[in-house]
Design an enzyme around this catalytic site. Structure first.
Site, PDB file in Angstrom:
ATOM      1  N   ASP A  52       0.841  -1.200   0.000  1.00 18.01           N
ATOM      2  CA  ASP A  52       0.000   0.000   0.000  1.00 18.01           C
ATOM      3  C   ASP A  52       0.879   1.254   0.000  1.00 18.01           C
ATOM      4  O   ASP A  52       0.365   2.378  -0.056  1.00 18.01           O
ATOM      5  CB  ASP A  52      -1.022  -0.011   1.137  1.00 18.01           C
ATOM      6  CG  ASP A  52      -0.401  -0.070   2.515  1.00 18.01           C
ATOM      7  OD1 ASP A  52       0.834  -0.203   2.607  1.00 18.01           O
ATOM      8  OD2 ASP A  52      -1.154   0.021   3.504  1.00 18.01           O
ATOM      9  N   SER A  53       2.209   1.049   0.003  1.00 18.94           N
ATOM     10  CA  SER A  53       3.141   2.158  -0.264  1.00 18.94           C
ATOM     11  C   SER A  53       2.844   2.774  -1.623  1.00 18.94           C
ATOM     12  O   SER A  53       3.376   3.838  -1.941  1.00 18.94           O
ATOM     13  CB  SER A  53       4.591   1.654  -0.218  1.00 18.94           C
ATOM     14  OG  SER A  53       4.757   0.517  -1.045  1.00 18.94           O
ATOM     15  N   ASP A  91      -1.020  -6.177  -0.226  1.00 19.74           N
ATOM     16  CA  ASP A  91      -1.335  -5.556   1.066  1.00 19.74           C
ATOM     17  C   ASP A  91      -2.830  -5.361   1.258  1.00 19.74           C
ATOM     18  O   ASP A  91      -3.539  -4.951   0.325  1.00 19.74           O
ATOM     19  CB  ASP A  91      -0.696  -4.161   1.124  1.00 19.74           C
ATOM     20  CG  ASP A  91       0.513  -4.095   2.038  1.00 19.74           C
ATOM     21  OD1 ASP A  91       0.671  -4.979   2.898  1.00 19.74           O
ATOM     22  OD2 ASP A  91       1.302  -3.150   1.879  1.00 19.74           O
ATOM     23  N   GLU A 123      -1.003  -5.442   8.880  1.00 23.52           N
ATOM     24  CA  GLU A 123      -0.095  -4.856   9.863  1.00 23.52           C
ATOM     25  C   GLU A 123      -0.571  -5.098  11.298  1.00 23.52           C
ATOM     26  O   GLU A 123      -1.772  -5.104  11.562  1.00 23.52           O
ATOM     27  CB  GLU A 123       0.008  -3.335   9.638  1.00 23.52           C
ATOM     28  CG  GLU A 123       0.593  -2.963   8.282  1.00 23.52           C
ATOM     29  CD  GLU A 123       0.698  -1.461   8.074  1.00 23.52           C
ATOM     30  OE1 GLU A 123       0.349  -0.678   8.988  1.00 23.52           O
ATOM     31  OE2 GLU A 123       1.136  -1.063   6.980  1.00 23.52           O
ATOM     32  N   GLU A 190       9.788  -3.695  10.179  1.00 26.68           N
ATOM     33  CA  GLU A 190      10.123  -2.389   9.598  1.00 26.68           C
ATOM     34  C   GLU A 190      10.636  -1.438  10.681  1.00 26.68           C
ATOM     35  O   GLU A 190      10.034  -1.294  11.750  1.00 26.68           O
ATOM     36  CB  GLU A 190       8.878  -1.792   8.919  1.00 26.68           C
ATOM     37  CG  GLU A 190       9.178  -0.451   8.259  1.00 26.68           C
ATOM     38  CD  GLU A 190       8.139  -0.026   7.218  1.00 26.68           C
ATOM     39  OE1 GLU A 190       7.183  -0.790   6.953  1.00 26.68           O
ATOM     40  OE2 GLU A 190       8.313   1.078   6.667  1.00 26.68           O
TER      41      GLU A 190
HETATM   42  O1  KIV Z   1       3.579  -1.080   1.598  1.00 26.86           O
HETATM   43  C1  KIV Z   1       4.734  -1.530   1.482  1.00 26.86           C
HETATM   44  O2  KIV Z   1       5.418  -1.351   0.462  1.00 26.86           O
HETATM   45  C2  KIV Z   1       5.274  -2.289   2.610  1.00 26.86           C
HETATM   46  C3  KIV Z   1       6.737  -2.585   2.589  1.00 26.86           C
HETATM   47  C4  KIV Z   1       7.518  -1.370   2.919  1.00 26.86           C
HETATM   48  C5  KIV Z   1       7.074  -3.711   3.475  1.00 26.86           C
HETATM   49  O3  KIV Z   1       4.563  -2.624   3.493  1.00 26.86           O
END
Ligand code: KIV
Length: 272
Positions: A52-53, A91, A123, A190
């Protein structure tokens, strides 16, 4: 059938577990679209994460909080079309799994049905998060967990290294063990001190995947535009840039613009 047409041997949960047992490092990278998905899959990474980044690196937002389930499904399905070998994780975005276990199952189910992902990631290590992982596993949905700095809690945590307070290492280790017991197949760690990540990694038999958590994890994950040097100005201490794509892309577009303006492009060889 040529080798390029034949399906490559896919990375499986069993293979991921074997790599931890045999001490082989797991390589994880994010992707958000089909073209980069093809690139990273062909480079032989073990796991591709549709993070979700994408809220930050695709949409330019300052957090992952506004990312919706439909965004993850759209990008997850695009990445699926480019990934043939690696294990694909998508995610679960903010509010798609926290409100109730029933909603988590339905939303994770949509991700699995509509993207053909191999697993989802969520998460947290609270009792609620562990119960949700357990319910998803019972539904037949593999889950990657995520501890330490959890970006969906950025407003509460701030973006900073976690696990430095007295008792944090033991609490995080207990959470990791509970997530393993609930059935998670791996845990992202993280922004944690290296010794805390080391303690957690030694305490669980599923792989830990570090990002800003030092060298002792079982694998590493980076956000693709960060590692490719495409995300200008993002320079956290943990990041190593393996290319300068922003600079290369700028130079290419400047050259294209010069040639269009001068009339050098298109020339006869680019005309029908
Ligand atoms: O959303 C993402 O890209 C992540 C990674 C940084 C592990 O959760």
């Amino acid at each position: 059938m040529s080798e390029s047409q034949s399906a490559p041997k896919r990375v499986t949960l069993r293979e991921i577990a074997r790599m931890k047992r045999d001490g082989e490092k797991l390589v994880v990278v994010t992707a958000y679209d089909v073209l980069f998905a093809r690139v990273v899959d062909a480079s032989g990474v073990d796991i591709v994460l549709v993070g979700d980044s994408l809220g930050n690196v695709v949409a330019g937002l300052d957090s992952t909080l506004p990312v919706k389930l439909d965004h993850m499904i759209y990008h997850g399905a695009a990445v699926r079309r480019g990934v043939r070998r690696a294990f694909l994780v998508v995610d679960m975005p903010f509010l798609s799994y926290q409100a109730s276990i029933e909603r988590a199952i339905l939303n994770a189910g949509r991700i699995m049905q509509e993207t053909s992902a191999d697993a989802v990631k969520l998460e947290g290590g609270s009792r609620e998060a562990v119960d949700t992982v357990s319910a998803l596993i019972r539904t037949g949905i593999p889950v990657m967990a995520h501890l330490g700095f959890t970006p969906q809690s950025v407003r509460a945590l701030g973006m900073r290294v976690q696990g430095r307070e007295r008792g944090d290492a033991d609490r995080l280790t207990e959470e990791a063990i509970a997530l393993e017991d609930a059935g998670a197949f791996a845990i992202v760690l993280e922004l944690l001190p290296a010794d805390v990540a080391k303690q957690i990694t030694a305490a669980v038999s599923i792989p830990t995947i570090g990002i800003g958590a030092g060298p002792h994890c079982d694998g590493q994950v980076l956000v693709l535009p960060d590692l490719l040097g495409l995300n200008d100005g993002f320079e956290p201490k943990f990041l190593k840039k393996y290319a300068n794509l922003a600079g290369d892309a700028r130079a290419a577009v400047e050259k294209y613009a010069d040639e269009v303006r001068s009339g050098a492009y298109p020339d006869a060889s680019h005309s029908n």
